[in-house]
Design an enzyme around this catalytic site. Structure first.
Site, PDB file in Angstrom:
ATOM      1  N   HIS A  17      62.951   6.908  34.545  1.00  0.00           N
ATOM      2  CA  HIS A  17      62.159   8.000  35.130  1.00  0.00           C
ATOM      3  C   HIS A  17      62.741   8.400  36.496  1.00  0.00           C
ATOM      4  O   HIS A  17      62.868   9.585  36.802  1.00  0.00           O
ATOM      5  CB  HIS A  17      60.704   7.558  35.360  1.00  0.00           C
ATOM      6  CG  HIS A  17      59.900   7.328  34.122  1.00  0.00           C
ATOM      7  ND1 HIS A  17      59.210   6.163  33.889  1.00  0.00           N
ATOM      8  CD2 HIS A  17      59.650   8.123  33.047  1.00  0.00           C
ATOM      9  CE1 HIS A  17      58.565   6.247  32.731  1.00  0.00           C
ATOM     10  NE2 HIS A  17      58.823   7.426  32.192  1.00  0.00           N
ATOM     11  N   LYS A  41      43.298   5.843  25.561  1.00  0.00           N
ATOM     12  CA  LYS A  41      44.352   4.820  25.561  1.00  0.00           C
ATOM     13  C   LYS A  41      44.003   3.680  26.506  1.00  0.00           C
ATOM     14  O   LYS A  41      43.445   3.910  27.570  1.00  0.00           O
ATOM     15  CB  LYS A  41      45.666   5.461  26.014  1.00  0.00           C
ATOM     16  CG  LYS A  41      46.692   5.575  24.915  1.00  0.00           C
ATOM     17  CD  LYS A  41      47.942   6.155  25.522  1.00  0.00           C
ATOM     18  CE  LYS A  41      49.192   5.925  24.754  1.00  0.00           C
ATOM     19  NZ  LYS A  41      50.312   6.643  25.373  1.00  0.00           N
ATOM     20  N   ARG A  94      66.459  10.819  25.912  1.00  0.00           N
ATOM     21  CA  ARG A  94      67.385   9.685  25.927  1.00  0.00           C
ATOM     22  C   ARG A  94      68.300   9.700  24.718  1.00  0.00           C
ATOM     23  O   ARG A  94      69.463   9.363  24.792  1.00  0.00           O
ATOM     24  CB  ARG A  94      66.606   8.362  25.941  1.00  0.00           C
ATOM     25  CG  ARG A  94      65.850   8.130  27.224  1.00  0.00           C
ATOM     26  CD  ARG A  94      64.768   7.103  27.029  1.00  0.00           C
ATOM     27  NE  ARG A  94      63.778   7.590  26.078  1.00  0.00           N
ATOM     28  CZ  ARG A  94      62.578   7.063  25.903  1.00  0.00           C
ATOM     29  NH1 ARG A  94      62.224   6.002  26.573  1.00  0.00           N
ATOM     30  NH2 ARG A  94      61.735   7.588  25.031  1.00  0.00           N
ATOM     31  N   SER A 132      58.931   2.808  28.772  1.00  0.00           N
ATOM     32  CA  SER A 132      57.805   2.032  29.296  1.00  0.00           C
ATOM     33  C   SER A 132      57.280   1.088  28.219  1.00  0.00           C
ATOM     34  O   SER A 132      56.893  -0.044  28.507  1.00  0.00           O
ATOM     35  CB  SER A 132      56.681   2.972  29.751  1.00  0.00           C
ATOM     36  OG  SER A 132      57.139   3.821  30.773  1.00  0.00           O
TER      37      SER A 132
HETATM   38  O1  PNS Z   1      55.294   9.734  28.954  1.00  0.00           O
HETATM   39  P1  PNS Z   1      54.760  10.378  27.701  1.00  0.00           P
HETATM   40  O2  PNS Z   1      53.581   9.569  27.187  1.00  0.00           O
HETATM   41  O3  PNS Z   1      55.828  10.595  26.671  1.00  0.00           O
HETATM   42  O4  PNS Z   1      54.192  11.826  28.123  1.00  0.00           O
HETATM   43  C1  PNS Z   1      53.577  12.658  27.174  1.00  0.00           C
HETATM   44  C2  PNS Z   1      52.908  13.886  27.865  1.00  0.00           C
HETATM   45  C3  PNS Z   1      51.991  13.453  28.982  1.00  0.00           C
HETATM   46  C4  PNS Z   1      53.983  14.785  28.421  1.00  0.00           C
HETATM   47  C5  PNS Z   1      52.132  14.655  26.755  1.00  0.00           C
HETATM   48  O5  PNS Z   1      51.340  13.764  26.040  1.00  0.00           O
HETATM   49  C6  PNS Z   1      51.233  15.768  27.321  1.00  0.00           C
HETATM   50  O6  PNS Z   1      51.716  16.734  27.849  1.00  0.00           O
HETATM   51  N1  PNS Z   1      49.903  15.585  27.210  1.00  0.00           N
HETATM   52  C7  PNS Z   1      48.920  16.497  27.742  1.00  0.00           C
HETATM   53  C8  PNS Z   1      48.113  17.182  26.641  1.00  0.00           C
HETATM   54  C9  PNS Z   1      48.845  18.384  26.121  1.00  0.00           C
HETATM   55  O7  PNS Z   1      49.192  19.300  26.830  1.00  0.00           O
HETATM   56  N2  PNS Z   1      49.109  18.358  24.799  1.00  0.00           N
HETATM   57  C10 PNS Z   1      49.865  19.393  24.118  1.00  0.00           C
HETATM   58  C11 PNS Z   1      51.348  19.157  24.294  1.00  0.00           C
HETATM   59  S1  PNS Z   1      52.259  20.175  23.237  1.00  0.00           S
END
Ligand code: PNS
Length: 163
Positions: A17, A41, A94, A132
């Site tokens: 990150h 979660k 990645r 993570s």
């Molecule tokens: O670190 P992560 O868990 O891969 O991050 C995922 C994240 C936070 C980017 C994604 O889950 C997100 O944007 N969630 C917010 C809800 C949302 O906007 N959902 C629609 C996405 S298309």
């Protein structure tokens, strides 16, 4: 003034990150590192703990003139991005395996909010396998995390399980 959101769970923040944030600093004037509040979660670290660790490790980032800010958000990422007057969403890719999910999210976000661009960045190869999820698994099974997460994260993980 180019402002980007770097969203994620950051549970915990990894050196991968930080590598992405450092690269993002070459492109943007401000990056908001935005932690998703995910009520269903069960996280390893609370939002406050993740915020504290991020704030601490950001001190060591080579940021140039880029302003770095830590925040958390709930709900749709694009709504949050608009509320922050951001122009872009930064995501790290990645490997090809990340691409499919990231493409879906980027296209959905673009449909929801065409004014916000998703920018994919690749971390250094040495972090290409760091996530993570794996960091937590390796830690819980007694593996060494040197070089994969910042020292403060390793320390806080140990404190968490040792009480
Ligand atoms: O670190 P992560 O868990 O891969 O991050 C995922 C994240 C936070 C980017 C994604 O889950 C997100 O944007 N969630 C917010 C809800 C949302 O906007 N959902 C629609 C996405 S298309």
């Amino acid at each position: 003034m180019r402002r980007a959101i770097y969203p994620g769970s950051f549970d915990p923040v990894t050196n991968g990150h930080l590598d992405i944030i450092e690269r993002g600093c070459k492109l943007f004037d401000e990056i908001i590192i935005a932690i998703l509040v995910h009520p269903e979660k069960k996280p390893f670290f609370t939002i406050d703990e993740r915020r504290e660790m991020l704030a601490e490790v950001l001190h060591d980032i080579k940021r140039g003139d880029c302003v770095l800010r830590v925040d958390d958000f709930q709900g749709l990422l694009v709504h949050y991005a608009i509320s922050q007057k951001a122009h872009a969403i930064v995501r790290g890719i990645r490997a090809i395996s990340d691409y499919e999910y990231e493409l879906q999210m980027a296209l959905m976000n673009r449909r929801l909010e065409p004014g916000i661009e998703t920018v994919f960045m690749m971390p250094a190869e040495k972090y290409s396998y760091v996530s993570s999820r794996l960091v937590k698994e390796v830690f819980q099974l007694g593996g060494v995390l040197d070089g994969l997460v910042p020292a403060v994260v390793q320390r806080r993980m140990k404190e968490k399980v040792n009480g």
